[in-house]
Write a protein that holds these residues in place. Structure first.
Motif, PDB file in Angstrom:
ATOM      1  N   UNK A 181       0.816  -1.226   0.000  1.00  0.00           N
ATOM      2  CA  UNK A 181       0.000   0.000   0.000  1.00  0.00           C
ATOM      3  C   UNK A 181       0.845   1.270   0.000  1.00  0.00           C
ATOM      4  N   UNK A 182       1.933   1.282   0.751  1.00  0.00           N
ATOM      5  CA  UNK A 182       2.779   2.474   0.811  1.00  0.00           C
ATOM      6  C   UNK A 182       3.524   2.684  -0.508  1.00  0.00           C
ATOM      7  N   UNK A 183       4.025   1.609  -1.079  1.00  0.00           N
ATOM      8  CA  UNK A 183       4.744   1.742  -2.348  1.00  0.00           C
ATOM      9  C   UNK A 183       3.800   2.189  -3.462  1.00  0.00           C
ATOM     10  N   UNK A 184       2.591   1.668  -3.461  1.00  0.00           N
ATOM     11  CA  UNK A 184       1.621   2.065  -4.487  1.00  0.00           C
ATOM     12  C   UNK A 184       1.289   3.542  -4.365  1.00  0.00           C
ATOM     13  N   UNK A 185       1.153   4.014  -3.132  1.00  0.00           N
ATOM     14  CA  UNK A 185       0.807   5.415  -2.918  1.00  0.00           C
ATOM     15  C   UNK A 185       1.950   6.339  -3.321  1.00  0.00           C
ATOM     16  N   UNK A 186       3.186   5.915  -3.069  1.00  0.00           N
ATOM     17  CA  UNK A 186       4.335   6.786  -3.323  1.00  0.00           C
ATOM     18  C   UNK A 186       4.846   6.643  -4.760  1.00  0.00           C
ATOM     19  N   UNK A 187       4.953   5.394  -5.247  1.00  0.00           N
ATOM     20  CA  UNK A 187       5.604   5.164  -6.538  1.00  0.00           C
ATOM     21  C   UNK A 187       4.643   4.734  -7.642  1.00  0.00           C
ATOM     22  N   UNK A 188       3.402   4.402  -7.290  1.00  0.00           N
ATOM     23  CA  UNK A 188       2.462   3.929  -8.289  1.00  0.00           C
ATOM     24  C   UNK A 188       2.667   2.464  -8.621  1.00  0.00           C
ATOM     25  N   UNK A 189       1.774   1.937  -9.468  1.00  0.00           N
ATOM     26  CA  UNK A 189       1.845   0.522  -9.837  1.00  0.00           C
ATOM     27  C   UNK A 189       3.149   0.209 -10.560  1.00  0.00           C
ATOM     28  N   UNK A 190       3.605   1.132 -11.417  1.00  0.00           N
ATOM     29  CA  UNK A 190       4.862   0.901 -12.120  1.00  0.00           C
ATOM     30  C   UNK A 190       6.027   0.722 -11.163  1.00  0.00           C
ATOM     31  N   UNK A 191       6.060   1.521 -10.107  1.00  0.00           N
ATOM     32  CA  UNK A 191       7.115   1.394  -9.109  1.00  0.00           C
ATOM     33  C   UNK A 191       7.031   0.092  -8.348  1.00  0.00           C
ATOM     34  N   UNK A 192       5.796  -0.339  -8.042  1.00  0.00           N
ATOM     35  CA  UNK A 192       5.611  -1.617  -7.349  1.00  0.00           C
ATOM     36  C   UNK A 192       6.150  -2.763  -8.195  1.00  0.00           C
ATOM     37  N   UNK A 193       5.805  -2.760  -9.486  1.00  0.00           N
ATOM     38  CA  UNK A 193       6.248  -3.840 -10.357  1.00  0.00           C
ATOM     39  C   UNK A 193       7.769  -3.826 -10.543  1.00  0.00           C
ATOM     40  N   UNK A 194       8.352  -2.648 -10.616  1.00  0.00           N
ATOM     41  CA  UNK A 194       9.810  -2.558 -10.702  1.00  0.00           C
ATOM     42  C   UNK A 194      10.456  -3.114  -9.439  1.00  0.00           C
TER      43      UNK A 194
END
Length: 262
Positions: A181-194
């Protein structure tokens, strides 16, 4: 009143615990490999697996059910393939194959992400990649993390070693579930997948170094050790040498092996 047999067993318990501890220390590299691999696997497994409807927003009810059925339908053939491959490939090779293919899927999904999600034109492609990533997970890593610690440790410490490895995995599950949840909020889905791709790469490196590569000959040698009646610490030390790829130990033990079914 306590029976004589019970008293004897209780008196021997400290020695058994010391022997088990020494055996776990002797196989520390392998235990570190199985525990770390399971920890990293569950970060990615739970980091995206339980947030499917956050990655692909859908309405509760039929829309969500349809989404999950689509993913399972595309992933199921790869799950079946994993069962077949597990009988003909070394577990570490299967593990590395699955992790590598997962990493490719996550990198592709990261490139398709538009800010905080996938636009309508890319959602279908991203969904296929996500389903493939789940299939590749069950093709390799999900089989290997359970199977390796169940096969390579001596019987008397197998449950403990498997339990420690699984406990490390649960820590990874907590880390992945809390981080998403925190990564999605800060980096978005693209950041989560990376980030998930980076976790897979780290797991590939960790597994290549620390997870043992073994096949039928090594398992036969380990079975021979079990039948030899060695003290547990010596048995564990010999098992570690076999798993580390000492050809002399393997050839010597296989040369005088007893049948595995014995």
């Amino acid at each position: 009143p306590e029976t004589i047999a019970f008293q004897a067993a209780r008196a021997a318990e400290p020695k058994d615990q010391m022997a088990s501890g020494a055996a776990l220390v002797a196989m520390a590299p392998t235990l570190l490999g199985t525990s770390g691999c399971w920890f990293l696997y569950d970060i990615s497994n739970y980091g995206v697996g339980i947030f499917t409807t956050a990655i692909f927003p859908s309405k509760p009810g039929l829309d969500t059910a349809r989404l999950m059925l689509q993913i399972i339908g595309m992933a199921a053939p790869l799950m079946a393939l994993g069962i077949v491959l597990s009988s003909i490939m070394r577990m570490r090779h299967l593990l590395l194959l699955g992790l590598g293919l997962q990493m490719v899927c996550y990198i592709a999904m990261a490139s398709l992400a538009d800010g905080w999600g996938f636009d309508e034109g890319r959602r279908g492609h991203a969904l296929v990649l996500f389903a493939l990533s789940r299939g590749f997970e069950h093709l390799g890593p999900s089989i290997a993390v359970f199977s390796v610690p169940a096969q390579v440790f001596p019987t008397r410490i197998r449950a403990t070693a498997h339990g420690l490895s699984a406990a490390a995995g649960k820590l990874g599950a907590v880390a992945g579930a809390m981080a998403f949840p925190y990564m999605k909020e800060v980096f978005g889905i693209g950041g989560v997948m990376a980030a998930m791709a980076a976790v897979c790469l780290l797991n590939i490196t960790w597994s290549q170094i620390l997870v043992p590569s073994y096949g039928p000959r090594e398992l036969q040698a380990l079975a021979t050790l079990e039948a030899a009646g060695l003290p547990l610490p010596k048995q564990a030390a010999a098992a570690q040498r076999i798993l580390a790829g000492d050809p002399e130990d393997v050839e010597d033990l296989v040369g005088r092996a007893v049948p595995i079914s014995a």
